[in-house]
Design a protein around this motif. Structure first.
Motif, short mmCIF file in Angstrom:
data_model
loop_
_atom_site.label_atom_id
_atom_site.label_comp_id
_atom_site.label_asym_id
_atom_site.label_seq_id
_atom_site.Cartn_x
_atom_site.Cartn_y
_atom_site.Cartn_z
N ARG A 73 -8.89 -5.38 -6.98
CA ARG A 73 -8.40 -6.17 -5.86
C ARG A 73 -8.03 -7.59 -6.31
O ARG A 73 -7.00 -8.13 -5.92
N LYS A 74 -8.87 -8.16 -7.17
CA LYS A 74 -8.62 -9.51 -7.67
C LYS A 74 -7.32 -9.55 -8.49
O LYS A 74 -6.51 -10.46 -8.34
N TYR B 3 -4.76 -7.45 -8.24
CA TYR B 3 -3.65 -7.21 -7.32
C TYR B 3 -3.31 -8.48 -6.54
O TYR B 3 -2.15 -8.86 -6.43
N ASP B 4 -4.35 -9.13 -6.00
CA ASP B 4 -4.14 -10.32 -5.17
C ASP B 4 -3.56 -11.49 -5.95
O ASP B 4 -2.95 -12.38 -5.37
N VAL C 118 0.29 -10.88 -5.64
CA VAL C 118 0.85 -10.45 -4.36
C VAL C 118 1.42 -11.65 -3.59
O VAL C 118 0.90 -12.77 -3.67
N ASP D 159 2.82 -12.65 0.35
CA ASP D 159 2.94 -12.20 1.73
C ASP D 159 4.41 -12.16 2.12
O ASP D 159 5.15 -13.13 1.90
#
Length: 176
Positions: A14-15, A17-18, A21, A23
């Motif tokens: 998750r780290k 990916y974020d 990423v 928005d």
């Protein structure tokens, strides 16, 4: 112990990916490109469009109209959407193109349509309309003083030569 290891791995994923990423938020009426399968090649996809966003169904899903596809509208995840930007009339550049008859020609590209340089030069007022009058005159003078550069047919030069030394290597492929 397995649950703890899984949770730790998921947190790390998750780290990562974020970190990259961004928005993306679209509103009804926005134009977008959609990553869709290529006709006849279900394992290949490319961006198609422009399509319009009809409705936002969740934070990450949108209904887009796709009138030229089998389904007239479809639900699309934000990861397969990207904004579509209209081009302005002055977005043009000079690129070399080789035609089917192998005669090298130079064209100005405008909205993906090919126009000969001579046609563009005859209608400079429409292409340079975004410039101030003094800038337009300066650009017209520059283009007319260098008109041989913008010929529809590429020329040749004797100024330099180029050889590639392949030593004893045999050609892998060559024209017959």
């Amino acid at each position: 112990m397995a649950k703890e290891s899984l949770a730790k791995t998921q947190a790390q994923m998750r780290k990562r990916y974020d970190k990259d990423v961004r928005d993306r938020v679209f509103n009804p009426g926005d134009k977008v490109l959609v990553l869709l399968p290529v006709h006849g090649e279900p394992l290949r996809a490319s961006y198609s469009g422009s399509y319009r966003i009809l409705k936002k169904t969740s934070n990450v899903n949108y209904i887009t109209e796709t009138p030229d596809r089998r389904k007239a509208s479809r639900i699309c995840h934000v990861n397969i959407l990207k904004p579509y930007h209209e081009r302005n009339d002055f977005d043009w550049c000079n690129l070399p193109i080789v035609e089917a008859n192998s005669e090298k020609k130079r064209y100005l590209i405008n909205y993906g349509l090919l126009s000969k340089n001579s046609e563009i030069l005859r209608n400079l007022n429409t292409k340079l309309g975004y410039l101030e009058p003094s800038q337009r005159i300066e650009m017209e003078n520059l283009l007319s003083s260098s008109s041989s550069i913008f010929s529809d047919t590429s020329g040749k030069t004797n100024i330099l030569q180029h050889d590639v030394d392949v030593r004893d290597a045999r050609p892998i492929m060559q024209h017959t």
